[in-house]
Design a protein around this motif. Sequence first.
Motif, mmCIF file in Angstrom:
data_model
loop_
_atom_site.group_PDB
_atom_site.id
_atom_site.type_symbol
_atom_site.label_atom_id
_atom_site.label_comp_id
_atom_site.label_asym_id
_atom_site.label_seq_id
_atom_site.Cartn_x
_atom_site.Cartn_y
_atom_site.Cartn_z
ATOM 1 N N ASP A 120 0.825 -1.213 0.000
ATOM 2 C CA ASP A 120 0.000 0.000 0.000
ATOM 3 C C ASP A 120 0.857 1.260 0.000
ATOM 4 O OD1 ASP A 120 -2.229 -1.546 -0.013
ATOM 5 O OD2 ASP A 120 -2.708 -1.296 2.123
ATOM 6 N N ALA A 121 1.944 1.278 0.807
ATOM 7 C CA ALA A 121 2.825 2.444 0.892
ATOM 8 C C ALA A 121 3.540 2.678 -0.435
ATOM 9 C CB ALA A 121 3.848 2.260 2.015
ATOM 10 N N VAL A 122 3.947 1.581 -1.092
ATOM 11 C CA VAL A 122 4.625 1.708 -2.381
ATOM 12 C C VAL A 122 3.672 2.276 -3.428
ATOM 13 C CG1 VAL A 122 5.649 0.411 -4.295
ATOM 14 C CG2 VAL A 122 6.323 -0.111 -1.935
ATOM 15 N N GLU A 123 2.437 1.741 -3.490
ATOM 16 C CA GLU A 123 1.453 2.225 -4.459
ATOM 17 C C GLU A 123 1.154 3.711 -4.239
ATOM 18 O OE1 GLU A 123 0.215 0.774 -7.033
ATOM 19 O OE2 GLU A 123 1.064 -1.220 -6.713
ATOM 20 N N LYS A 124 1.012 4.093 -2.985
ATOM 21 C CA LYS A 124 0.729 5.499 -2.673
ATOM 22 C C LYS A 124 1.872 6.402 -3.136
ATOM 23 C CE LYS A 124 -0.336 8.574 1.203
ATOM 24 N NZ LYS A 124 -0.541 8.664 2.681
ATOM 25 N N GLN A 125 3.101 5.967 -2.909
ATOM 26 C CA GLN A 125 4.255 6.777 -3.293
ATOM 27 C C GLN A 125 4.374 6.868 -4.819
ATOM 28 O OE1 GLN A 125 6.197 9.383 -2.504
ATOM 29 N NE2 GLN A 125 6.822 8.255 -0.659
ATOM 30 N N LEU A 126 4.071 5.762 -5.502
ATOM 31 C CA LEU A 126 4.151 5.773 -6.966
ATOM 32 C C LEU A 126 3.086 6.693 -7.568
ATOM 33 C CD1 LEU A 126 4.866 2.005 -7.740
ATOM 34 C CD2 LEU A 126 6.437 3.938 -8.010
ATOM 35 N N LYS A 127 1.905 6.735 -6.945
ATOM 36 C CA LYS A 127 0.863 7.654 -7.405
ATOM 37 C C LYS A 127 1.314 9.108 -7.263
ATOM 38 C CE LYS A 127 -3.062 4.575 -6.528
ATOM 39 N NZ LYS A 127 -4.258 4.310 -5.689
ATOM 40 N N ASN A 128 2.020 9.395 -6.175
ATOM 41 C CA ASN A 128 2.559 10.744 -5.983
ATOM 42 C C ASN A 128 3.587 11.072 -7.058
ATOM 43 O OD1 ASN A 128 1.025 11.246 -3.683
ATOM 44 N ND2 ASN A 128 2.580 10.445 -2.290
ATOM 45 N N TYR A 129 4.419 10.075 -7.395
ATOM 46 C CA TYR A 129 5.402 10.271 -8.458
ATOM 47 C C TYR A 129 4.691 10.554 -9.788
ATOM 48 C CZ TYR A 129 9.696 8.941 -5.998
ATOM 49 O OH TYR A 129 10.792 8.923 -5.170
ATOM 50 N N ARG A 130 3.598 9.819 -10.028
ATOM 51 C CA ARG A 130 2.881 9.982 -11.284
ATOM 52 C C ARG A 130 2.316 11.393 -11.420
ATOM 53 N NH1 ARG A 130 -2.783 7.226 -13.279
ATOM 54 N NH2 ARG A 130 -2.433 7.485 -15.530
ATOM 55 N N LYS A 131 1.815 11.938 -10.301
ATOM 56 C CA LYS A 131 1.236 13.283 -10.328
ATOM 57 C C LYS A 131 2.276 14.339 -10.687
ATOM 58 C CE LYS A 131 -2.282 12.343 -6.799
ATOM 59 N NZ LYS A 131 -2.722 12.673 -5.417
ATOM 60 N N LYS A 132 3.526 14.110 -10.272
ATOM 61 C CA LYS A 132 4.576 15.125 -10.455
ATOM 62 C C LYS A 132 5.457 14.858 -11.682
ATOM 63 C CE LYS A 132 4.846 15.674 -5.430
ATOM 64 N NZ LYS A 132 5.696 15.522 -4.229
ATOM 65 N N ALA A 133 5.364 13.648 -12.235
ATOM 66 C CA ALA A 133 6.271 13.266 -13.337
ATOM 67 C C ALA A 133 6.035 14.115 -14.577
ATOM 68 C CB ALA A 133 6.082 11.791 -13.667
ATOM 69 N N GLN A 134 7.123 14.559 -15.174
ATOM 70 C CA GLN A 134 7.052 15.319 -16.423
ATOM 71 C C GLN A 134 7.777 14.526 -17.509
ATOM 72 O OE1 GLN A 134 8.537 19.284 -15.809
ATOM 73 N NE2 GLN A 134 6.905 19.833 -14.374
ATOM 74 N N VAL A 135 6.960 13.883 -18.380
ATOM 75 C CA VAL A 135 7.509 13.035 -19.439
ATOM 76 C C VAL A 135 7.042 13.576 -20.781
ATOM 77 C CG1 VAL A 135 7.593 10.708 -20.410
ATOM 78 C CG2 VAL A 135 7.469 11.033 -17.913
ATOM 79 N N PRO A 136 7.969 13.829 -21.713
ATOM 80 C CA PRO A 136 7.573 14.343 -23.032
ATOM 81 C C PRO A 136 6.496 13.460 -23.673
ATOM 82 C CG PRO A 136 9.950 14.404 -22.793
ATOM 83 C CD PRO A 136 9.428 13.649 -21.604
ATOM 84 N N GLY A 137 5.451 14.105 -24.197
ATOM 85 C CA GLY A 137 4.385 13.365 -24.870
ATOM 86 C C GLY A 137 3.198 13.057 -23.978
#
Length: 453
Positions: free
Chosen positions: A26-43
Amino acid sequence: MKISFECADKINGLLTMTVEKADYQDAVEKQLKNYRKKAQVPGFRPGMVPMGMIKKQYGTAVKVDEVNKLLGEKLYEYVRENKIQMLGEPLPNQEKQVPQDFENADDLTFVFDIAVAPEFKAELTGRDKIDYYTIKVDDKMLDEQVQMYASQAGEFVKAEVFSGNDTLTGDMRELDENGNTKEGGITTEAAMVMPAYIKADDQKKLFDGAKPGDIITFNPKKAYPDNDAEVAALLKVKKEDVKDLNADFSFQITEIRHFQPAEVDQKLFDRVFGEGEVKDEKAFRAKIAESIAPQLQQNSDFKFLLDVRKHMEKKVGKLEFPEALLKRVMLQNNQDKGADFVEKNFEGSIKELAWHLIKEQLVAAQNIKVEEADLKAVAKEAIRAQFAQYGMSNVPDDVLENYANEQMKKRENVDNFVDRAVDMKLTEALKNVVKLNQKEVTFEEFNKLMQEK
């Protein structure tokens, strides 16, 4: 999470922790969701990066962080709840710990070596007899204190003939081989010489009976052998400039200053204890005796605690420690100093650790607790003692309060104050527990006893 602990010999513990996927998922999934919100990927728009891409890039690193965080939290929680008296930090077991596949494995197993404190009982009762040395204030001590206060209030006055610890001021000129002023040589105006600090006796004797206007010829390098820094300071040049200097110098004295202690009079009484507090020398000495009594008691208490330690170490006997493991812990904490440092200092560290464990039991038995007011009192007393070293015995309480508040803003100071407060409270408590073998000694006798320690 599965946790097991075994300690067959009671001092070398082995703690095994198995972290299951459900513990960290659960902690890993939550942290990855936070990464997804902030990630800047071309395209991809912000927050719309495919989770598969996020997991591929960050999944393993996030898993490692969350597992390590969980390990630390649960390990110390287990130690605390099971009342394991752990010494130092847990270390990975060198034989049973295998590399973990964080990328592919769901369940991860970690094996830690735990150094456990030996079991023993440290107890003091009225049947324990320990020396307590009371330092008596005698005339010699009072004479020295009066002299100290008089010196602190003293001043330099001009003198006509050099003696003792006088300071000489004059002009120095480097001489050539014929004893004449060297052209282009070193010249120093207002140089200050204290013959009392000259190392070479033959050079020191040259100043005997000197008067203003006299010209003394001496050799600075011979006067201060193997001390180029002192020679350079005297001549007001760089240290490297005197490396090969062997010449004599002329020193024409322009002034002799003699230190004159203050008179033991009302002016000194007022300076030390405040205006009008003391009227004559007899009262002055009595007030000094009163003012130094707390410090003398602190000295007595300090030695008493040393004697308590010696008594308890003998009473408890040799304690068995997991030495190999503790050496690993010590090396881990001193990686920059290496194994030689550990070997050299290990025995002393074990002695201090044993006393620390003994003292912990004594503190607990006396139900000693340290409050903020205790720390403030210790801080103020330390500052009061510092002022006293400079002859200031009547420092207002608000000044001590301000200094104490500043000191207590620093963590390292607070830790020292806590240690001191614990020692003071423990000492006072134990003086009422054991049977005191009261002995009165002079300050000189007390110092000899301390040197024996």
